[in-house]
Write an enzyme that holds these catalytic residues in place. Sequence first.
Site, short mmCIF file in Angstrom:
data_model
loop_
_atom_site.label_atom_id
_atom_site.label_comp_id
_atom_site.label_asym_id
_atom_site.label_seq_id
_atom_site.Cartn_x
_atom_site.Cartn_y
_atom_site.Cartn_z
N TYR A 1 7.17 16.73 -0.93
CA TYR A 1 7.38 16.15 -2.26
C TYR A 1 6.04 15.96 -2.97
O TYR A 1 5.89 16.29 -4.15
CB TYR A 1 8.12 14.83 -2.14
CG TYR A 1 8.42 14.15 -3.45
CD1 TYR A 1 9.45 14.60 -4.27
CD2 TYR A 1 7.66 13.06 -3.89
CE1 TYR A 1 9.72 13.98 -5.48
CE2 TYR A 1 7.92 12.44 -5.10
CZ TYR A 1 8.96 12.90 -5.88
OH TYR A 1 9.22 12.28 -7.08
N LYS B 1 4.74 17.55 -6.57
CA LYS B 1 4.30 16.74 -7.70
C LYS B 1 2.84 17.03 -8.06
O LYS B 1 2.47 17.05 -9.24
CB LYS B 1 4.50 15.26 -7.40
CG LYS B 1 5.96 14.82 -7.48
CD LYS B 1 6.54 15.07 -8.86
CE LYS B 1 7.95 14.57 -9.01
NZ LYS B 1 8.49 14.78 -10.38
N SER C 1 21.53 12.39 -15.82
CA SER C 1 22.76 11.77 -15.33
C SER C 1 22.54 10.43 -14.64
O SER C 1 23.50 9.74 -14.31
CB SER C 1 23.50 12.73 -14.39
OG SER C 1 22.69 13.04 -13.26
#
Length: 297
Positions: free
Chosen positions: A157, A161, A18
Amino acid sequence: MSELQSQPKKIAVVTGASGGIGYEVTKELARNGYLVYACARRLEPMAQLAIQFGNDSIKPYKLDISKPEEIVTFSGFLRANLPDGKLDLLYNNAGQSCTFPALDATDAAVEQCFKVNVFGHINMCRELSEFLIKAKGTIVFTGSLAGVVSFPFGSIYSASKAAIHQYARGLHLEMKPFNVRVINAITGGVATDIADKRPLPETSIYNFPEGREAFNSRKTMAKDNKPMPADAYAKQLVKDILSTSDPVDVYRGTFANIMRFVMIFVPYWLLEKGLSKKFKLDKVNNALKSKQKNKDD
């Protein structure tokens, strides 16, 4: 006959389509002759792409990859509609930011980060694997420099990852016998809207002037470092996808290749010193030392 059985195009699934990278990769794949199932929680931006490129090139699909049951439903949808049960490309791009001091990340924030950045991608690979194996297709992950270098205020984060990097590398080995390529795109600066907008918690140990300054410098890191436009990144990545070479890691985006060599040749203690200065943690250190000295006097 299913809706796609007369469709000769290669077929791709893109998550997080999106906006940002996913949006631009969806467009670039469509330009290169793919039919793309553009998946995201919000359909409106992708509906515009379907109008622009045509429903035979881009088909929006509402999907939240943090919900395993939605992935199972999507797999069933593909089983009913893919020509010959083949999927040429799965691009695991959906991502969740989590920019907090390590001690301020709540259970809910950590869980949501890992649900999207790790578990969602693992579930997508498992549920769609039969289609990819049948097509001898390609699986791509949007990795991150944060999975290689743990930037301050991004430890959660970075952990997510780093986890998906290792999953991708293991999957790369395991899928070779089935002629399925796996690419982990270790991504540097790219102009997207993924930046975390949540403020520093009032209870944070960093909630004092120098701490807030350091935190804010981390939050603006991407836009302050001349990020690569998302459409330019998409062109590079689609070239990697269309290539016949099979490296597991490719480095794309601003500073990606530079940091690749920094991690090889620069001792970590020196890198840490540089990060401390860049993100103003040296000022935090000095402020706390000064405060302690005043207490002792």
